[in-house]
Write a protein that holds these residues in place. Structure first.
Motif, PDB file in Angstrom:
ATOM      1  N   UNK A 248       0.730  -1.124  -0.007  1.00 18.08           N
ATOM      2  CA  UNK A 248      -0.035   0.166   0.096  1.00 18.08           C
ATOM      3  C   UNK A 248       0.744   1.208   0.141  1.00 18.08           C
ATOM      4  N   UNK A 249       0.548   2.123  -0.738  1.00 17.34           N
ATOM      5  CA  UNK A 249       1.252   3.357  -0.942  1.00 17.34           C
ATOM      6  C   UNK A 249       0.881   4.419   0.194  1.00 17.34           C
ATOM      7  N   UNK A 250       1.648   4.918   0.929  1.00 14.39           N
ATOM      8  CA  UNK A 250       1.217   5.617   2.228  1.00 14.39           C
ATOM      9  C   UNK A 250       1.943   6.984   2.051  1.00 14.39           C
ATOM     10  N   UNK A 251       1.564   8.004   2.973  1.00 18.62           N
ATOM     11  CA  UNK A 251       2.318   9.268   3.188  1.00 18.62           C
ATOM     12  C   UNK A 251       2.940   9.189   4.484  1.00 18.62           C
ATOM     13  N   UNK A 252       4.278   9.533   4.460  1.00 15.44           N
ATOM     14  CA  UNK A 252       4.937   9.728   5.685  1.00 15.44           C
ATOM     15  C   UNK A 252       5.579  11.048   5.702  1.00 15.44           C
ATOM     16  N   UNK A 253       4.988  11.485   6.842  1.00 15.81           N
ATOM     17  CA  UNK A 253       5.567  12.933   6.950  1.00 15.81           C
ATOM     18  C   UNK A 253       6.984  13.171   7.340  1.00 15.81           C
ATOM     19  N   UNK A 254       7.635  14.311   6.778  1.00 22.79           N
ATOM     20  CA  UNK A 254       8.952  14.517   7.001  1.00 22.79           C
ATOM     21  C   UNK A 254       9.356  14.767   8.501  1.00 22.79           C
ATOM     22  N   UNK A 255      10.648  14.491   8.589  1.00 19.42           N
ATOM     23  CA  UNK A 255      10.881  14.577  10.092  1.00 19.42           C
ATOM     24  C   UNK A 255      10.724  15.923  10.920  1.00 19.42           C
ATOM     25  N   UNK A 256       9.962  15.842  12.071  1.00 18.68           N
ATOM     26  CA  UNK A 256       9.974  17.127  12.526  1.00 18.68           C
ATOM     27  C   UNK A 256      10.626  17.064  14.049  1.00 18.68           C
TER      28      UNK A 256
ATOM     29  N   UNK B  24      -1.331   3.958  25.797  1.00 18.11           N
ATOM     30  CA  UNK B  24      -0.053   3.683  25.906  1.00 18.11           C
ATOM     31  C   UNK B  24       1.121   4.651  25.460  1.00 18.11           C
ATOM     32  N   UNK B  25       0.893   5.218  24.126  1.00 22.57           N
ATOM     33  CA  UNK B  25       1.841   6.124  23.756  1.00 22.57           C
ATOM     34  C   UNK B  25       1.697   7.301  24.536  1.00 22.57           C
ATOM     35  N   UNK B  26       0.713   7.792  25.273  1.00 28.37           N
ATOM     36  CA  UNK B  26       0.789   9.089  26.042  1.00 28.37           C
ATOM     37  C   UNK B  26       1.389   8.488  27.491  1.00 28.37           C
ATOM     38  N   UNK B  27       1.237   7.193  27.958  1.00 30.86           N
ATOM     39  CA  UNK B  27       1.794   6.926  29.390  1.00 30.86           C
ATOM     40  C   UNK B  27       3.439   6.592  29.012  1.00 30.86           C
ATOM     41  N   UNK B  28       3.687   6.206  27.703  1.00 26.95           N
ATOM     42  CA  UNK B  28       5.372   5.984  27.518  1.00 26.95           C
ATOM     43  C   UNK B  28       5.719   7.214  27.102  1.00 26.95           C
ATOM     44  N   UNK B  29       5.314   8.238  26.951  1.00 24.42           N
ATOM     45  CA  UNK B  29       5.912   9.540  26.613  1.00 24.42           C
ATOM     46  C   UNK B  29       6.392   9.449  25.531  1.00 24.42           C
ATOM     47  N   UNK B  30       5.878   8.904  24.297  1.00 25.61           N
ATOM     48  CA  UNK B  30       6.173   8.505  22.918  1.00 25.61           C
ATOM     49  C   UNK B  30       6.530   9.897  22.311  1.00 25.61           C
ATOM     50  N   UNK B  31       7.762  10.025  21.504  1.00 27.66           N
ATOM     51  CA  UNK B  31       7.819  11.320  20.808  1.00 27.66           C
ATOM     52  C   UNK B  31       6.819  11.458  19.635  1.00 27.66           C
ATOM     53  N   UNK B  32       6.387  12.680  19.554  1.00 24.88           N
ATOM     54  CA  UNK B  32       5.157  12.822  18.682  1.00 24.88           C
ATOM     55  C   UNK B  32       5.391  12.542  17.193  1.00 24.88           C
ATOM     56  N   UNK B  33       6.721  12.960  16.795  1.00 21.15           N
ATOM     57  CA  UNK B  33       6.873  12.528  15.391  1.00 21.15           C
ATOM     58  C   UNK B  33       6.570  10.907  15.012  1.00 21.15           C
ATOM     59  N   UNK B  34       7.366  10.200  16.129  1.00 20.07           N
ATOM     60  CA  UNK B  34       7.082   8.745  15.984  1.00 20.07           C
ATOM     61  C   UNK B  34       5.608   8.284  15.968  1.00 20.07           C
ATOM     62  N   UNK B  35       4.868   8.913  16.840  1.00 21.87           N
ATOM     63  CA  UNK B  35       3.511   9.017  17.160  1.00 21.87           C
ATOM     64  C   UNK B  35       2.708   8.975  15.762  1.00 21.87           C
ATOM     65  N   UNK B  36       3.086   9.976  14.898  1.00 20.53           N
ATOM     66  CA  UNK B  36       2.457  10.447  14.099  1.00 20.53           C
ATOM     67  C   UNK B  36       2.843   9.171  12.820  1.00 20.53           C
ATOM     68  N   UNK B  37       4.148   9.009  12.499  1.00 16.73           N
ATOM     69  CA  UNK B  37       4.430   8.201  11.556  1.00 16.73           C
ATOM     70  C   UNK B  37       3.977   6.757  11.904  1.00 16.73           C
ATOM     71  N   UNK B  38       3.661   6.365  12.928  1.00  6.95           N
ATOM     72  CA  UNK B  38       3.200   5.011  13.166  1.00  6.95           C
ATOM     73  C   UNK B  38       1.616   4.784  12.857  1.00  6.95           C
TER      74      UNK B  38
ATOM     75  N   UNK C  75       6.542   0.817   8.177  1.00  9.12           N
ATOM     76  CA  UNK C  75       7.754   1.194   9.090  1.00  9.12           C
ATOM     77  C   UNK C  75       8.063  -0.032   9.808  1.00  9.12           C
ATOM     78  N   UNK C  76       7.128  -0.969  10.519  1.00 13.93           N
ATOM     79  CA  UNK C  76       7.785  -2.103  11.137  1.00 13.93           C
ATOM     80  C   UNK C  76       6.491  -3.161  11.200  1.00 13.93           C
TER      81      UNK C  76
END
Length: 404
Positions: free
Chosen positions: A1-9, A285-299, A306-307
Motif C-alpha cells: 500500500x502506498x502511504x504518506x510519511x510526514x517529513x521529520x519534525x 500507551x503512547x501517552x503513558x510511555x511519553x512517545x515522541x510525537x513524530x514517531x506517534x504520527x508516523x506509526x 515502518x515495522x
C-alpha cells in the motif's frame, strides 16, 4: 500500500504536544502605478456606476457567475473562467469589452440588455487609461494556484524561532517563577490588568488532578499534599500523576476525539467494531510511555510499512480504520469515495490544523489549500485496503500459533 510519511519534525513528546504546519508560498497580483486625480474622477463618475448598476448582482461579493468578480480591480485583473476580464491599455484583449459590445453570441453582458453606446465608450476609455482604481481600495487577491502575501504571512505558517522573554521590573521579580511568567506578566501590564492571587494548596492539588487525571483527588491525597512542606512537593506530585496510567487514559480521549474514534461503524447500520479497542489502548500507551510525537504520527500513517512485524507499531495504522463504514451500502463506489474524503479531511485537520474539507470542491476560500493539493493528499490513501486477516502478534507468536 502506498502511504504518506510526514517529513521529520522536531523531537517532541506527547506531554508537550506540538502541531505540524505546512508553509505555502505565492506571488501577489500587482496593479498599475498610482492614477492621477482626473483619471480617478473619471472612474468614480463614469465607471463605478456602470459596474455597480449592471454587474455586481451577478459578479459581486455574494455571487460570482463563471467565477468572475467585478467589484474590485484585483478581481477584475484576476478574472474568471475565461481569464482576466480586462488587460489595462489593451481594449482588444479585454474580455469585458467583447462581452459588453455583444460581439460574441455566447458572451453578452449584461444578458438582459446591451449597455448604452456612451457607457461602452466610457469602459473603453477606462481600459485605455490603464483601468485606474483608488489605491486604498485595491485588494490583494490570489491567482488560481497561488497564495497572497497576506496568506503567507499568517502567524501559524511562520517557522518557529527563538524569542527572548520580556524584561520585568525588579519590583515584580518576586512573582516570576519562570520565563513563561514573564510573558504572562508583560501582557497583563499591557492590558492594565493585575495578576490573580496565587492558588491555595487545596485549590492547586484539585486543579492538577482534574487536569492530568480528569478526576478529583481523594481527601487523603489532598491532605498529603497540603501537609507536604518540601520545596519539591509540587514537582513530585506532577511526576507522580504523570507516571500513573490514569494520565494516558485522561489525555488519550482528546486525541481519540480528533481521530473520530468509535466502537461502531457509524451511519444507519452502525455495526459494532469488536477490535476497535486495540487502537484506543495504543493511544493510551503512547501517552503513558511519553512517545515522541513524530514517531506517534508516523506509526499511525505508515506503521505497516515502518515495522510490519512489530504489533506495537502496526496497531497504530488502525488510525485509518476509524472512519465511517456501512457494509450493506448498495452504492459501494460512492461509499469508497466517502471513506477517502473522510480520511483526507481528518488527516488534514488533525496533522496540519487546517480545515481541508472545503478544498474538496474548490480552492479553499480561507485557508491556503488548493483543490489539486486536496486530491494529492487523498491520493496517498486511495490504494488502501482495510484488512481483517492481520494478526497483532510478533513473528515468534505467529510461529507458535502455527505449531499449535
Amino acid at each position: 500500500m502506498h502511504r504518506m510519511i510526514l517529513p521529520t519534525i522536531p523531537h517532541v513528546h506527547l506531554r508537550n504536544l506540538g502541531f505540524v504546519v505546512l508553509i505555502f508560498t505565492s506571488i501577489p497580483i500587482g496593479h498599475a502605478a498610482s492614477p492621477d486625480p482626473k483619471a480617478l474622477k473619471f472612474f468614480e463618475t463614469k465607471i463605478r456606476p456602470i459596474l455597480s448598476s449592471n454587474c455586481y448582482s451577478c459578479h459581486g461579493e455574494k455571487k460570482q457567475k463563471s467565477n468572475l468578480r467585478l467589484d474590485n480591480i484585483s478581481y477584475i485583473l484576476q478574472g474568471g473562467d475565461a481569464g482576466p476580464a480586462i488587460v489595462p491599455r489593451d481594449v482588444m484583449a479585454s474580455h469585458l469589452m467583447k462581452a459588453v459590445s455583444y460581439e460574441d453570441e455566447d458572451l453578452q453582458m449584461p444578458p438582459d440588455a446591451k449597455l448604452e453606446d456612451s457607457q461602452i465608450a466610457d469602459l473603453k476609455k477606462w481600459i485605455e487609461l490603464g483601468a485606474p482604481w483608488p489605491e486604498n481600495e485595491v485588494k490583494q487577491v490570489k491567482k488560481p494556484g497561488e497564495f497572497t502575501a497576506e496568506e503567507r504571512a499568517w502567524w501559524a505558517f511562520q517557522p518557529v524561532k527563538a524569542v527572548n522573554p520580556p524584561e520585568i521590573k525588579e519590583s515584580k521579580q518576586s512573582i516570576v517563577k519562570n520565563d513563561i511568567d514573564k510573558f504572562i506578566l508583560n501582557k497583563l501590564n499591557q492590558e492594565n490588568l493585575t495578576q490573580a492571587p496565587e492558588a491555595s494548596r487545596y485549590e492547586l492539588v484539585r486543579r492538577v488532578y482534574y487536569d492530568l487525571h480528569g478526576l478529583p483527588p481523594t481527601p487523603e491525597q489532598v491532605k498529603a499534599f497540603i501537609e507536604d512542606n518540601s520545596p519539591a512537593a509540587y514537582e513530585r506530585l506532577i511526576e507522580q500523576l504523570l507516571a500513573d496510567k490514569k494520565y494516558g487514559e485522561r489525555w488519550a480521549q482528546h486525541w481519540l476525539d480528533l481521530v473520530r474514534y468509535a466502537e461502531s461503524d457509524g451511519y444507519r447500520q452502525d455495526a459494532y467494531r469488536a477490535s476497535a479497542w486495540h487502537y484506543r489502548d495504543y493511544v493510551i500507551r503512547s501517552f503513558n510511555d511519553n512517545k515522541p510525537y513524530d514517531r506517534f504520527v508516523r506509526e499511525q500513517l505508515a506503521g505497516d510499512e515502518l515495522s510490519p512485524e512489530n504489533p506495537e507499531v502496526l496497531v497504530g495504522t488502525t488510525y485509518i480504520r476509524n472512519g465511517i463504514y456501512e457494509y450493506n451500502q448498495r452504492d459501494a463506489v460512492a461509499q469508497r469515495q466517502t471513506i477517502l474524503n473522510e480520511i483526507a479531511d481528518t488527516t488534514g485537520e488533525l496533522f496540519l490544523g487546517l480545515s481541508f474539507g472545503c478544498a474538496r470542491c474548490h480552492d479553499h476560500k480561507f485557508d491556503p489549500i488548493l483543490q489539486k493539493d486536496y486530491y494529492r493528499l487523498q491520493s496517498f490513501f486511495t490504494p488502501m485496503q482495510w484488512r481483517d486477516d492481520l494478526k497483532l502478534a510478533t513473528a515468534a507468536q505467529k510461529m507458535s500459533m502455527k505449531r499449535n
